[in-house]
Design a protein around this motif. Structure first.
Motif, short mmCIF file in Angstrom:
data_model
loop_
_atom_site.label_atom_id
_atom_site.label_comp_id
_atom_site.label_asym_id
_atom_site.label_seq_id
_atom_site.Cartn_x
_atom_site.Cartn_y
_atom_site.Cartn_z
N LEU A 16 0.84 -1.19 0.00
CA LEU A 16 0.00 0.00 0.00
C LEU A 16 0.88 1.23 0.00
O LEU A 16 1.84 1.31 0.75
CB LEU A 16 -0.91 0.03 1.24
CG LEU A 16 -2.00 -1.02 1.32
CD1 LEU A 16 -2.87 -0.78 2.57
CD2 LEU A 16 -2.88 -1.02 0.07
N TRP A 17 0.53 2.16 -0.87
CA TRP A 17 1.18 3.47 -0.86
C TRP A 17 0.19 4.47 -0.29
O TRP A 17 -1.02 4.23 -0.34
CB TRP A 17 1.64 3.86 -2.28
CG TRP A 17 2.85 3.08 -2.72
CD1 TRP A 17 3.25 1.85 -2.26
CD2 TRP A 17 3.80 3.45 -3.73
NE1 TRP A 17 4.40 1.45 -2.91
CE2 TRP A 17 4.75 2.42 -3.82
CE3 TRP A 17 3.92 4.56 -4.57
CZ2 TRP A 17 5.83 2.46 -4.70
CZ3 TRP A 17 4.99 4.60 -5.46
CH2 TRP A 17 5.93 3.57 -5.52
N TYR A 18 0.71 5.56 0.23
CA TYR A 18 -0.17 6.51 0.91
C TYR A 18 -0.03 7.91 0.34
O TYR A 18 1.06 8.39 0.10
CB TYR A 18 0.15 6.52 2.41
CG TYR A 18 -0.25 5.22 3.08
CD1 TYR A 18 -1.52 5.07 3.62
CD2 TYR A 18 0.64 4.14 3.12
CE1 TYR A 18 -1.91 3.87 4.21
CE2 TYR A 18 0.26 2.93 3.71
CZ TYR A 18 -1.01 2.80 4.25
OH TYR A 18 -1.39 1.62 4.82
N GLN A 19 -1.20 8.55 0.17
CA GLN A 19 -1.19 9.94 -0.27
C GLN A 19 -1.97 10.77 0.76
O GLN A 19 -3.11 10.44 1.09
CB GLN A 19 -1.84 10.08 -1.65
CG GLN A 19 -1.65 11.48 -2.22
CD GLN A 19 -2.28 11.65 -3.59
OE1 GLN A 19 -3.34 11.09 -3.88
NE2 GLN A 19 -1.64 12.44 -4.44
N PRO A 20 -1.34 11.84 1.28
CA PRO A 20 -1.99 12.59 2.35
C PRO A 20 -3.23 13.35 1.89
O PRO A 20 -3.33 13.78 0.74
CB PRO A 20 -0.90 13.59 2.79
CG PRO A 20 0.00 13.72 1.62
CD PRO A 20 -0.02 12.38 0.93
N ILE A 21 -4.16 13.52 2.82
CA ILE A 21 -5.35 14.34 2.62
C ILE A 21 -5.19 15.55 3.55
O ILE A 21 -4.97 15.39 4.75
CB ILE A 21 -6.63 13.53 2.92
CG1 ILE A 21 -6.70 12.33 1.95
CG2 ILE A 21 -7.87 14.41 2.81
CD1 ILE A 21 -7.63 11.24 2.38
N VAL A 22 -5.25 16.73 2.96
CA VAL A 22 -4.86 17.95 3.67
C VAL A 22 -6.09 18.84 3.91
O VAL A 22 -6.91 19.03 3.00
CB VAL A 22 -3.82 18.73 2.82
CG1 VAL A 22 -3.44 20.04 3.49
CG2 VAL A 22 -2.58 17.87 2.58
N GLU A 23 -6.21 19.35 5.14
CA GLU A 23 -7.27 20.31 5.43
C GLU A 23 -6.84 21.64 4.83
O GLU A 23 -5.79 22.18 5.19
CB GLU A 23 -7.47 20.42 6.93
CG GLU A 23 -8.62 21.32 7.31
CD GLU A 23 -8.87 21.31 8.81
OE1 GLU A 23 -10.02 21.13 9.21
OE2 GLU A 23 -7.90 21.51 9.57
N LEU A 24 -7.64 22.20 3.92
CA LEU A 24 -7.16 23.35 3.17
C LEU A 24 -7.08 24.65 3.99
O LEU A 24 -6.26 25.50 3.70
CB LEU A 24 -7.99 23.56 1.89
CG LEU A 24 -7.92 22.41 0.88
CD1 LEU A 24 -8.63 22.77 -0.42
CD2 LEU A 24 -6.48 21.98 0.58
N SER A 25 -7.90 24.76 5.03
CA SER A 25 -7.85 26.00 5.82
C SER A 25 -6.63 26.06 6.73
O SER A 25 -6.17 27.14 7.09
CB SER A 25 -9.13 26.16 6.63
OG SER A 25 -9.27 25.05 7.50
N THR A 26 -6.09 24.91 7.11
CA THR A 26 -4.96 24.89 8.06
C THR A 26 -3.70 24.27 7.46
O THR A 26 -2.62 24.35 8.06
CB THR A 26 -5.32 24.05 9.30
OG1 THR A 26 -5.64 22.72 8.84
CG2 THR A 26 -6.51 24.63 10.04
N LEU A 27 -3.84 23.59 6.33
CA LEU A 27 -2.77 22.80 5.71
C LEU A 27 -2.26 21.67 6.62
O LEU A 27 -1.13 21.23 6.50
CB LEU A 27 -1.61 23.69 5.25
CG LEU A 27 -1.95 24.63 4.09
CD1 LEU A 27 -0.71 25.43 3.67
CD2 LEU A 27 -2.49 23.87 2.88
N LYS A 28 -3.14 21.22 7.51
CA LYS A 28 -2.79 20.04 8.32
C LYS A 28 -3.15 18.77 7.57
O LYS A 28 -4.19 18.72 6.89
CB LYS A 28 -3.57 20.05 9.63
CG LYS A 28 -2.96 20.92 10.69
CD LYS A 28 -3.61 20.64 12.03
CE LYS A 28 -3.14 21.65 13.04
NZ LYS A 28 -4.20 22.13 13.93
#
Ligand code: C2E
Ligand code: MG
Ligand code: MG
Ligand code: MG
Length: 282
Positions: A42-54
């Motif tokens: 499994l490879w992983y791609q991050p999901i980012v909260e756009l208002s905080t970039l977390k």
């Protein structure tokens, strides 16, 4: 001349057909022993909260290192696995591996990270799917809240009663559900609402062509808001796309602009660096 041309064209065509049938046949056969031979990753791609970039979580994406065929992306074998029935076994492997690795991240202190796993409608049509997920959660000591499943719009047009039953049981386990590639299928909004989805992911084709698709993207975002669905934008590749989507109110984003999918070890490094340097994107 014309006949010759047509003739050679015909031969060319059948050769191509033969090759692709042969390849599909091979893939189908190799799938049989691939899990026990430990060929998937499994490879992983991050999901980012756009208002905080977390980074709030990651999508798990399967890769296959097939000794004879080389490195295979999912588009080359998932639909074959769906046709051959291997998808059930493969899908369980994916869920288990995703739970194991997400648990690891938690033990390392990334305690709020969830994992999104792609689930084929074929899996949801299986009567025992939710039970098997429950078993995997117990076995890996992973909480349902850490898991999100991604289903395609196809799921909403399946007339199998089992789909709805499984989705209901998964919801009871605390598992969230997201509609993938939204806007490319033919799902009815009423049916999507009935299935009690938590999130939708705008298909990357709209993001890439954001200038032409601006109105569609804005419509999907406002529909998401009205139905109280969180909206993720997929396939963000440029700063312009990111800024547009953040302004337009997309809750989350995912794409090569942040990073391509990474093998688990590399993803762990990426996460640590991201957390220690939130300024890196600017
Ligand atoms: P998806 O679920 O829509 O996943 C997103 C795909 O877009 C991934 O391709 C990802 O690498 C790619 N992507 C993400 N950001 C960008 C970007 O900025 N630019 C470009 N060009 N591409 C981007 P991938 O990993 O090849 O997966 C393709 C599809 O295969 C997935 O689409 C999903 O439908 C399916 N898939 C992947 N893993 C699994 C799995 O474990 N089970 C099932 N059933 N399907 C899977
Ligand atoms: Mg997906
Ligand atoms: Mg997608
Ligand atoms: Mg897809």
């Amino acid at each position: 001349k014309a006949k010759q041309y047509v003739g050679s064209h015909y031969i060319f065509y059948t050769d191509m057909m033969k090759d692709s049938v042969k390849r599909e046949f091979k893939i189908r056969n190799y799938l049989h022993s691939a899990i026990e031979n430990d060929e998937f990753e499994l490879w992983y791609q991050p999901i980012v909260e756009l208002s905080t970039l977390k980074i709030v979580g990651a999508e798990a994406l399967i890769r296959w290192h097939q000794p004879k065929l080389g490195f295979l992306p999912p588009d080359q074998f998932i639909s074959i696995a769906e046709k051959s029935g291997h998808i059930h076994q493969l899908g369980k492997w994916v869920l288990k591996q995703a739970c194991i690795q997400t648990k690891k991240l938690h033990q390392q202190g990334f305690s709020k990270q969830y994992v999104a796993v792609n689930v084929s409608v074929k899996q949801l049509e299986n009567e025992y799917f939710a039970e098997s997920v429950c078993g995997i959660l117990n076995e890996t000591e992973c909480k349902g809240e850490l898991l999100m499943i991604e289903v395609t719009e196809e799921t909403s047009i399946s007339d199998s009663q089992k789909v709805q039953m499984n989705l209901g049981k998964l919801a009871k386990l605390g598992i969230k559900c997201s509609i993938d590639d939204f806007g490319t299928g033919f799902s009815s909004l009423a049916k999507l609402h009935e299935l009690q989805m938590n999130q939708l992911k705008i298909d990357k084709s709209f993001i890439w062509d954001i200038e032409k698709s601006e109105k569609i993207v804005l419509a999907i975002l406002s529909m998401g808001k009205n139905l109280q669905l969180r909206v993720v934008s997929e396939g963000i590749e440029t700063k312009e796309q990111l800024e547009f989507l953040a302004r337009a109110g997309s809750d989350f984003g995912q794409g090569y602009y942040f990073t391509k999918p990474l093998p688990f070890e590399a993803y762990q490094v990426f996460l640590s660096e991201w957390q220690s340097n939130k300024e890196r994107i600017n």
